[in-house]
Structures are given as structure tokens and as C-alpha cells.
Design a protein around this motif. Structure first.
Motif, PDB file in Angstrom:
ATOM      1  N   UNK A 282       0.801  -1.232   0.000  1.00 15.71           N
ATOM      2  CA  UNK A 282       0.000   0.000   0.000  1.00 15.71           C
ATOM      3  C   UNK A 282       0.828   1.274   0.000  1.00 15.71           C
ATOM      4  N   UNK A 283       2.061   1.187   0.520  1.00 20.28           N
ATOM      5  CA  UNK A 283       2.880   2.418   0.594  1.00 20.28           C
ATOM      6  C   UNK A 283       4.308   2.119   0.114  1.00 20.28           C
ATOM      7  N   UNK A 284       5.319   2.390   0.953  1.00 18.02           N
ATOM      8  CA  UNK A 284       6.701   2.235   0.468  1.00 18.02           C
ATOM      9  C   UNK A 284       7.408   1.016   1.053  1.00 18.02           C
ATOM     10  N   UNK A 285       6.673   0.166   1.765  1.00 16.51           N
ATOM     11  CA  UNK A 285       7.309  -1.025   2.349  1.00 16.51           C
ATOM     12  C   UNK A 285       6.839  -2.264   1.589  1.00 16.51           C
ATOM     13  N   UNK A 286       7.807  -3.079   1.182  1.00 15.55           N
ATOM     14  CA  UNK A 286       7.495  -4.287   0.411  1.00 15.55           C
ATOM     15  C   UNK A 286       8.022  -5.483   1.190  1.00 15.55           C
ATOM     16  N   UNK A 287       7.126  -6.369   1.601  1.00 13.22           N
ATOM     17  CA  UNK A 287       7.576  -7.562   2.308  1.00 13.22           C
ATOM     18  C   UNK A 287       7.298  -8.769   1.418  1.00 13.22           C
ATOM     19  N   UNK A 288       8.306  -9.629   1.265  1.00 15.69           N
ATOM     20  CA  UNK A 288       8.114 -10.829   0.444  1.00 15.69           C
ATOM     21  C   UNK A 288       8.832 -12.006   1.084  1.00 15.69           C
ATOM     22  N   UNK A 289       8.579 -13.199   0.529  1.00 11.54           N
ATOM     23  CA  UNK A 289       9.271 -14.380   1.047  1.00 11.54           C
ATOM     24  C   UNK A 289      10.300 -14.846   0.038  1.00 11.54           C
ATOM     25  N   UNK A 290      11.495 -15.152   0.552  1.00 11.86           N
ATOM     26  CA  UNK A 290      12.560 -15.653  -0.318  1.00 11.86           C
ATOM     27  C   UNK A 290      12.201 -17.068  -0.774  1.00 11.86           C
ATOM     28  N   UNK A 291      12.830 -17.565  -1.860  1.00  8.30           N
ATOM     29  CA  UNK A 291      12.528 -18.923  -2.308  1.00  8.30           C
ATOM     30  C   UNK A 291      12.775 -19.949  -1.192  1.00  8.30           C
TER      31      UNK A 291
END
Ligand code: TLP
Length: 346
Positions: A282-291
């Protein structure tokens, strides 16, 4: 090799205009209330937040701690989200220095707290219980991926807290990102709460500082706590000057950081093995999961060697934050280095 540093928006350096304003700032001793630039910054902050007064502090951590110290007494209990920055990353200061019990209520993925769960956590009056006196919210929500609390949600949860005799503090370290994402004045988002703090040292690019805002009586007490914590800063106009530029010039451009975050999220969604829902950014923070083949911390370490800096946030969770010092081309460069690494990992 150019480093693409996405660890945090706290790394942003002051702009030329800020440096000039710092050089030219009128100064005085702020502990005597005589620094004209600090006074201007505090007045501007209070106006923008729609509160009676503001206090300039060295950090978001100190602002949050001062808010707890001012709202509570030792032996009280405060409620906060299980993912709250105040709970995770502020060294337990509220308990150690404020003597309060920190009780967490589970954060939903979008950074909200379930009103029923909050109500259940408020202790009834009983000789055995610490008294619950404060609810702390966070907007945008850092560990929940920069998610935004809307005015409707904030009003409802604050209403519930007030009905039960609790005060409400908002950790609005990135509240300007929330206001820009929702396209509402920041004062609206802050209007229901009793106190709010925000940082000028993150996306707004000032070098140092945070402002705590609230009503006159609250802020007078808060000023005394700041002194006790060693946060009285004398000729602080030198840094406050950059804060004034931050508030006047840097708010609207936050939309650019949100766009680069979207670009990063959409790009990551194309990388095989990486898990991310771009719609949830939604804003400037991007959370993801590594492989699955590699723990988050190792993934971050391997990427660091390729000149892309991120922060590990749990087993496979990784955080990237966009900011003024990374543009679309840097995001594309980071994505191609990430793709290369993932390919190497097989
Ligand atoms: N957050 C920092 C680090 O602590 C991880 C970051 O890079 O995101 N509230 C929120 C929601 C914050 O994100 C932060 C800083 C603070 C408070 C504390 O601010 P500072 O660093 O000025 O003490």
C-alpha cells in the motif's frame, strides 16, 4: 557496482535545500524555549497534525517512550499490536523505564487490531489486575508491510478505547505515507487519537528527529519527560531547519516512493519461487518471502554481495523499503540482480 540500498527509508540524506536551511537557521537554547527554528518546526507540526502543541525529539523511539511515560503510571498495562514497532524494536523501554506491562493483541495482516480482541484485553477493575490505561496504534504499519489504517477504522477503535477509559497513542512514524496513500489530510488520520508522533528522518529525508503532538497539558508533561531522558537539545534549530523543509516540500513526493514500491512488488511477483502479493503493498514497504531453498537472512546476505541491500524479517520474510534515493531504474537493476541470484540458487 552501484549499491541499491532498500534497507530503510531512514538512509535518505538531506536535500540541498535542507542543508542550506540548516546553515542559515536562526538558533537559540531550546531547553529555555529560545530556539526560533525549533519553535517554528513544533508549531508547524502541531498545525499539520491538528493538535494543540508539539515537541521535537531526537527519534521515533524517544517520542513513543515519552508518550507512554506521559499517558501512564508505573504498574499500568498498555495494549499494543503483536507486530507493533514499540513492542519489537524499542528495546522494551516502555516496561524498563516506564514500569508498564505491555500486553499484545494480535495484529491482523493489514495492521489493524480486532475491536473484539481489544475489548477482551481491557481488564475489568479488580484488585489483582494492573489497570489498562493506554492503547497504542501504528500507521503505517511497519511489520505488516506499510499497511494503512483508515480514518473510519481509527475512529472506531479509538472510540472503543475511550468508552473504556483508555487513552490512545498513535505511532505515526510514517503517517504521511498513509495520508498520501489515502489522499486525505494527515490531520484527519490523527484527529481521533490523544497523541501522535511522526518521524522526519524517514521518507521525508531530514537527517534527525521526530515530533510528538497532543494537547497543551499533555505536551507540557511530555517536555519534562524529554528533559529527564536527556533529550533537551540546546541549539537544535540546526536539525529542526531540515525538518521544516521536510514538512513543506517532501510530503507530496511520497507518491513516487509508493509507485517504485509497486514496481518492485510487481517485478518480484514474476520471480519464480518468490512469494508476494503486489495488491497488498500500500505504501513504500514491500515484504516478500525468499525462495524455499534459502532462508531469508542468507538470501539477504547473498544479495548484499551483489549490491542490493534488504533486511531479513523472519524465517523467509525479507523487507525492502523504497525512498527518495532509489528511482525506477534502480528498482529494475535490483530486480535483475535478484532474478540472477534466484536462477543461481536453482
Ligand atoms: N523503524 C526503523 C527500524 O527500527 C527498523 C525502520 O527502518 O523501519 N515507529 C516505527 C513504525 C518505525 O518504523 C520506527 C523506525 C520507529 C518507530 C523508531 O524510529 P527511530 O528509528 O527514529 O527511533
Amino acid at each position: 557496482m552501484k549499491i541499491v540500498d532498500l534497507r530503510s527509508d531512514t538512509i535518505t540524506l538531506p536535500t540541498e535545500e535542507m542543508r542550506q536551511a540548516m546553515y542559515e537557521a536562526g538558533l537559540g537554547d531550546d531547553v529555555f524555549g529560545e530556539d526560533p527554528t525549533v519553535n517554528r518546526l513544533e508549531k508547524l507540526a502541531a498545525q499539520m497534525m491538528g493538535k494543540e502543541a508539539a515537541l521535537f525529539t531526537p527519534s521515533g523511539t524517544m517520542s513513543n517512550l515519552i508518550a507512554v511515560l506521559t499517558h501512564t503510571r508505573p504498574g499500568n498495562e498498555i495494549l499494543l499490536g503483536s507486530e507493533a514497532h514499540m513492542f519489537w524494536y524499542e528495546v522494551g523501554g516502555a516496561s524498563t523505564l516506564g514500569g508498564v506491562v505491555m500486553r499484545t493483541v494480535p495484529n491482523d495482516q493489514d495492521g489493524t487490531l480486532n475491536p473484539g480482541a481489544v475489548e477482551q484485553a481491557i481488564r475489568p477493575k479488580n484488585i489483582h489486575h494492573p489497570q489498562t490505561t493506554l492503547l497504542c496504534l501504528e500507521n503505517t504499519h511497519n511489520r505488516c508491510g506499510g499497511t494503512v489504517l483508515t480514518l473510519d477504522y481509527t475512529s472506531a477503535i479509538v472510540g472503543l478505547a475511550h468508552q473504556n477509559g483508555l487513552q490512545v497513542h498513535l505511532d505515526g512514524a510514517r503517517i504521511f505515507n498513509a495520508a498520501v496513500a489515502l489522499d486525505v489530510p494527515v490531520s484527519e488520520l490523527a484527529s481521533p487519537v490523544d497523541s501522535v508522533c511522526f518521524c522526519i528522518s524517514k521518507s521525508l529525508s531530514a537527517p534527525v528527529g521526530s515530533l510528538l503532538c497532543g494537547n497543551q497539558e499533555f505536551m507540557e508533561k511530555a517536555r519534562k519527560w524529554r528533559k529527564m531522558l536527556g533529550g533537551g537539545m540546546r541549539q537544535a534549530g540546526v536539525i529542526a531547519a531540515a525538518g521544516i523543509v521536510a514538512l513543506q516540500k517532501m510530503v507530496n513526493r511520497l507518491a513516487e516512493d509508493h509507485a517504485t514500491a509497486q514496481r518492485l512488488a510487481s517485478g518480484l511477483a514474476q520471480v519464480p519461487g518468490v512469494t508476494i502479493q503486489p495488491r497488498e503493498v500500500q505504501t513504500n514497504i514491500v515484504i516478500f518471502e525468499s525462495p524455499a531453498t534459502i532462508p531469508g537472512a542468507e538470501f539477504v546476505q547473498r544479495l548484499d554481495a551483489q549490491g542490493v541491500r534488504l533486511l531479513p524479517r523472519g524465517r523467509r520474510r525479507v523487507r525492502a523499503v523504497t525512498h527518495r534515493m532509489v528511482g525506477a531504474a534502480d528498482i529494475d537493476e535490483a530486480l535483475s540482480r535478484i532474478k540472477l541470484l534466484v536462477k543461481e540458487l536453482g
